[in-house]
Motif scaffolding. Structure first.
Motif, PDB file in Angstrom:
ATOM      1  N   THR A 119       2.606  -4.406  -5.495  1.00 20.09           N
ATOM      2  CA  THR A 119       1.842  -3.391  -5.458  1.00 20.09           C
ATOM      3  C   THR A 119       0.534  -2.782  -5.539  1.00 20.09           C
ATOM      4  OG1 THR A 119       3.185  -2.367  -7.546  1.00 20.09           O
ATOM      5  CG2 THR A 119       4.523  -2.348  -5.886  1.00 20.09           C
ATOM      6  N   MET A 120       0.170  -2.690  -6.780  1.00 22.62           N
ATOM      7  CA  MET A 120      -1.183  -2.290  -7.073  1.00 22.62           C
ATOM      8  C   MET A 120      -2.523  -2.911  -6.412  1.00 22.62           C
ATOM      9  SD  MET A 120      -3.591  -3.109 -10.870  1.00 22.62           S
ATOM     10  CE  MET A 120      -3.620  -4.698 -10.865  1.00 22.62           C
ATOM     11  N   TRP A 121      -1.857  -4.301  -5.841  1.00 25.56           N
ATOM     12  CA  TRP A 121      -2.976  -4.727  -4.501  1.00 25.56           C
ATOM     13  C   TRP A 121      -2.765  -4.663  -3.215  1.00 25.56           C
ATOM     14  CZ3 TRP A 121      -6.983  -7.715  -5.317  1.00 25.56           C
ATOM     15  CH2 TRP A 121      -6.745  -8.727  -6.613  1.00 25.56           C
ATOM     16  N   CYS A 124       4.841   3.578  -7.989  1.00 25.62           N
ATOM     17  CA  CYS A 124       5.634   3.077  -7.932  1.00 25.62           C
ATOM     18  C   CYS A 124       7.157   3.010  -8.581  1.00 25.62           C
ATOM     19  CB  CYS A 124       6.332   1.743  -6.651  1.00 25.62           C
ATOM     20  SG  CYS A 124       4.430   2.387  -5.574  1.00 25.62           S
ATOM     21  N   ASP A 125       7.815   4.088  -9.192  1.00 25.38           N
ATOM     22  CA  ASP A 125       7.794   4.639 -10.019  1.00 25.38           C
ATOM     23  C   ASP A 125       9.410   3.405  -9.980  1.00 25.38           C
ATOM     24  OD1 ASP A 125       9.458   4.709 -12.183  1.00 25.38           O
ATOM     25  OD2 ASP A 125       9.105   6.877 -12.234  1.00 25.38           O
ATOM     26  N   VAL A 126       9.331   2.454 -10.515  1.00 22.79           N
ATOM     27  CA  VAL A 126      10.499   2.173 -10.120  1.00 22.79           C
ATOM     28  C   VAL A 126      12.047   1.691 -11.324  1.00 22.79           C
ATOM     29  CG1 VAL A 126       9.849  -0.443  -9.422  1.00 22.79           C
ATOM     30  CG2 VAL A 126       9.687  -0.455 -11.113  1.00 22.79           C
ATOM     31  N   PHE A 127      11.199   2.658 -12.226  1.00 23.95           N
ATOM     32  CA  PHE A 127      12.904   2.969 -13.322  1.00 23.95           C
ATOM     33  C   PHE A 127      13.269   4.642 -12.651  1.00 23.95           C
ATOM     34  CE2 PHE A 127       9.633   0.747 -15.427  1.00 23.95           C
ATOM     35  CZ  PHE A 127      10.303  -0.038 -16.502  1.00 23.95           C
ATOM     36  N   GLU A 128      12.848   5.097 -11.656  1.00 22.73           N
ATOM     37  CA  GLU A 128      13.202   6.693 -10.887  1.00 22.73           C
ATOM     38  C   GLU A 128      14.562   5.347 -10.345  1.00 22.73           C
ATOM     39  OE1 GLU A 128      11.677   9.805  -8.047  1.00 22.73           O
ATOM     40  OE2 GLU A 128      10.610   8.291  -8.533  1.00 22.73           O
ATOM     41  N   ASP A 129      16.017   6.100 -10.793  1.00 22.17           N
ATOM     42  CA  ASP A 129      17.286   6.048 -10.039  1.00 22.17           C
ATOM     43  C   ASP A 129      17.908   4.786 -10.504  1.00 22.17           C
ATOM     44  OD1 ASP A 129      16.903   8.700  -8.630  1.00 22.17           O
ATOM     45  OD2 ASP A 129      15.959   7.224  -7.277  1.00 22.17           O
ATOM     46  N   ARG A 130      17.440   4.641 -11.514  1.00 23.26           N
ATOM     47  CA  ARG A 130      18.056   3.029 -12.257  1.00 23.26           C
ATOM     48  C   ARG A 130      18.008   3.120 -13.810  1.00 23.26           C
ATOM     49  NH1 ARG A 130      14.276   0.695  -8.656  1.00 23.26           N
ATOM     50  NH2 ARG A 130      15.313  -0.879  -6.876  1.00 23.26           N
ATOM     51  N   PRO A 131      19.148   3.874 -14.033  1.00 30.18           N
ATOM     52  CA  PRO A 131      19.556   5.283 -15.165  1.00 30.18           C
ATOM     53  C   PRO A 131      19.114   3.926 -16.598  1.00 30.18           C
ATOM     54  CG  PRO A 131      21.623   5.411 -14.218  1.00 30.18           C
ATOM     55  CD  PRO A 131      20.891   4.597 -12.662  1.00 30.18           C
ATOM     56  N   ARG A 132      19.848   3.065 -16.385  1.00 31.29           N
ATOM     57  CA  ARG A 132      19.743   1.942 -17.059  1.00 31.29           C
ATOM     58  C   ARG A 132      18.653   1.304 -17.321  1.00 31.29           C
ATOM     59  NH1 ARG A 132      24.387  -3.333 -16.404  1.00 31.29           N
ATOM     60  NH2 ARG A 132      23.634  -2.749 -14.113  1.00 31.29           N
TER      61      ARG A 132
END
Length: 261
Positions: A132-134, A201-209
């Motif tokens: 994602t960073m690349w 790219c917030d991979v934690f969004e919509d993933r509460p666990r």
């Protein structure tokens, strides 16, 4: 001579070692290495606000290349002993400094669970998260043009599949990967997942666990240390304002594009 750690905090493995050493009060000399040297990006490390933070000064890239036969970071020098590779360094530190058992448990089955995650991690989370960073920052910086949105979507789909496995197979309904306490598995996982967060790219969004797990990891290592270690990656977009030498762009752009094929 004391312990020296050659690290660049833009690197996920380097951040895991930095956090582990600081959170366990392991005395070491921080040797700041810039993966993209001053001559390439023209960027200096941010000024430190305390003795425990990376100090402003010249890059130790040359020193790291002498320490590590692989000529990369992280690298460790302990007297005459040298070591490369993140997992090897983490295990060396945990054993030499007799860190709390929960990091790498003496219980053979719990230790095997840490080993299992570390093995799975490289072919799954690590196979996608750094891209994602690349895609969003580094390749556009060197090529002068953004990549097609389809390329990012492809990477995010692969990462989503890995995150689903991570939650269902490893995290489940536990506080941490192997139970009620943090381990090296959690540390290696969290630094990797902060890489896409840094580029939006917030991979934690919509993933509460997953989000709850992240907060527990932050609390376990200390929030101040956690965000200090991630300060550079969370400000990675600042690199987009840096001017790159045209000849360097021409040389590196084809190589960078191949990395994502």
């Amino acid at each position: 001579m004391g312990l020296e750690l050659y690290l660049d905090l833009l690197s996920q493995p380097c951040r895991s070692i930095y956090i582990f050493a600081r959170s366990n009060n392991i005395p070491f000399e921080f040797k700041h290495v810039e993966l993209f040297k001053d001559s390439v990006l023209g960027k200096k490390p941010a000024a430190a606000s305390s003795a425990e933070q990376p100090r402003t000064g010249p890059s130790n890239s040359e020193g790291a290349s002498k320490i590590s036969l692989l000529k990369k970071v992280p690298a460790l020098k302990d007297g005459d002993f040298t070591l490369a590779e993140c997992t090897a360094i983490l295990l060396y530190l945990s054993r030499k400094y007799n860190t709390p058992d929960h990091w790498y448990p003496s219980d053979i089955q719990k230790r095997a669970q840490v080993d299992e995650y570390l093995s799975w991690h490289h072919a799954n989370i690590r196979a996608n998260a750094p891209k994602t960073m690349w895609i969003k920052v580094l390749i556009p910086l060197f090529t002068g043009q953004p990549l097609p949105s389809e390329k990012l979507q492809e990477v995010m789909e692969g990462l989503a599949a890995s995150l689903k496995q991570f939650e269902e197979r490893f995290l489940q309904d536990k506080a941490f990967i192997i139970g009620n306490e943090i381990s090296l598995a959690d540390l290696v996982a969290i630094v990797e997942l902060m890489q896409p967060v840094g580029v939006g790219c917030d991979v934690f969004e919509d993933r509460p666990r997953l989000m709850q797990w992240r907060r527990r990891v932050e609390e376990a290592v200390g929030k101040e240390l956690f965000f200090q270690a991630h300060e550079m990656i969370l400000n990675i977009k600042e690199l987009s304002n840096i001017q790159i030498d045209p000849q360097l762009k021409e040389h590196l752009a084809p190589m960078l594009m191949k990395m994502l094929k």
